[in-house]
Design a protein around this motif. Structure first.
Motif: not given
Ligand SMILES: [Fe+2]
Length: 417
Positions: A310-312, A317-319, A347-349, A415-417
């Motif tokens: 889980a991360h943000f 901003d992540e597209l 956050p998203h995971s 892990p960071s996507a």
């Molecule tokens: Fe992400």
């Protein structure tokens, strides 16, 4: 970017006298990168000044100005089904912004026809990279003819006058626009512009336009110019805009096949910097990084968890555009053409049991294919056209009360996507 000189096979007319062009004309010569004129320079050696307007400019009969729904002010992650957006019209008129920021815009275009004969487009405010999800055709510009096909990026610098001809019944583009030039991540290259040995992209694996015979034609040649936040003004030239003896420079349209992003695997997670293909702006202060998630072997360490944690992102901003549904952390949620928008500070995971399932993927080559763009210090907003094709359940898709589909494929995001 490498410096390229493309010269036609005919001598220039007097209109080109302000630039000396050799009498003996090589068809193509590739020089060292970052030539003496600088990385972003270009010279178009015209045979006829492309300035004669034979009708007053007028407002275009379409525009690309984004509109926003009231819900765009509510902070939440979005999932947009771009595969369900309708097809029709040509590559420019079918362009629909789905997320928009002050410096970056992402759009979907799903044309079914070539642009009308002898009509042109020029993005006067933003550089462009098309990702071709489906279809094929040719981008024709003053730099020459540049064929494209499924799974390639087509980079088109700001100010290029071009048209898009399809060679397939329909096409499907993700269009990225930036006020800054978009090019390969510069840290992959040495100061001579050559890829370093561990770089996942190599400058010699681009495809460049082929310059056809000059177009010495008079008539009415409309150019729809994008400016001022998506407004279109139609300029009517009295001479074909592709009447040139050649061009030179380090800023030109090119094609790069996403499969030529040579992914790098390692024992543990390979983080997004190694997935990065393009970069725009003064990273990490502005602009964006654009990553290509190509099939690579997942980490094989016995304790590796291929799915992300889980991360943000605090300042990003992540597209993400999913070329296929085989993306471990989102399996059962996404489909071909899914587009997720994770604003910074949310956050998203992996959903459901995706993290547990990912353990079985250790050391396996993944089937994923996706394009990700992370902005730097730029907040994006979902547009009305993006909102219309959203997955209304997405924000609740991490709820333990929500049913989750079983995985059908394989593939795990970093892990960071
Ligand atoms: Fe992400």
């Amino acid at each position: 970017m490498v410096m390229i000189v493309k010269k036609g096979t005919v001598p220039p007319t007097p209109h080109t006298e302000f630039y000396a062009i050799p009498k003996v004309l090589a068809r193509e010569e590739i020089h060292g990168s970052y030539g003496f004129s600088g990385a972003w320079s270009r010279k178009v050696h015209v045979r006829f000044y492309p300035t004669e307007q034979v009708k007053p400019p007028r407002k275009g009969d379409f525009d690309l100005v984004p509109a926003f729904p009231p819900e765009a002010d509510v902070l939440q992650p979005y999932h947009i089904f771009t595969g369900r957006m309708p097809s029709g019209d040509d590559a420019i008129r079918s362009r629909r912004p789905i997320v928009h920021g002050t410096r970056t815009t992402l759009s979907i275009a799903k044309p079914t026809e070539s642009m009308p004969k002898d009509t042109f487009f020029r993005n006067g405010e933003r550089h462009e990279v098309y990702f071709v999800q489906d279809g094929g055709g040719v981008v024709r510009s003053e730099y020459g003819d540049l064929p494209f096909r499924k799974d390639v990026y087509v980079a088109i610098p700001k100010g290029t006058t071009y048209r898009v001809d399809l060679t397939s019944p329909k096409a499907w583009f993700l269009v990225v626009e930036s006020i800054y030039p978009i090019n390969f991540a510069p840290h992959y290259f040495n100061k001579e512009g050559q890829a370093t040995l561990m770089s996942p992209v190599v400058e010699t694996e681009i495809e460049t336009p082929e310059l056809p015979k000059f177009k010495d034609e008079r008539g009415e040649f409309p150019v729809d110019v994008k400016h001022g936040g998506g407004k279109i003004t139609r300029i009517m030239l009295g001479h074909h805009p592709f009447d040139l003896a050649g061009w030179e420079g380090a800023l030109y349209p090119f094609v790069f096949d996403i499969k030529r992003h040579h992914g790098i695997a390692r024992e543990i997670h390979t983080a997004p910097p190694m997935h990065q293909t393009f970069q725009s702006g003064n990273v990490p202060h502005s602009g964006f990084s654009l990553c290509s998630f190509v099939p690579v072997m997942a980490g094989w360490h016995p304790l590796e968890v291929p799915a992300p944690y889980a991360h943000f992102n605090v300042d990003s901003d992540e597209l993400m555009f999913f070329c296929n549904p085989f993306y471990g952390a989102r399996e059962g949620v996404v489909e071909e053409g899914s587009f997720t928008f994770h604003p910074g500070s949310t956050p998203h995971s992996p959903q459901g049991k995706a993290a547990e399932r990912s353990l079985a993927a250790r050391g396996k080559v993944q089937g994923r294919l996706a394009v990700m763009l992370d902005t730097y210090f730029e907040s994006m907003r979902i547009t009305t056209q993006g909102y219309a094709f959203r997955d209304p359940e997405y924000v609740l898709s991490w709820s333990e009360n929500e049913p989750h589909a079983e995985a059908k494929g394989e593939g795990w995001e970093s892990p960071s996507a």
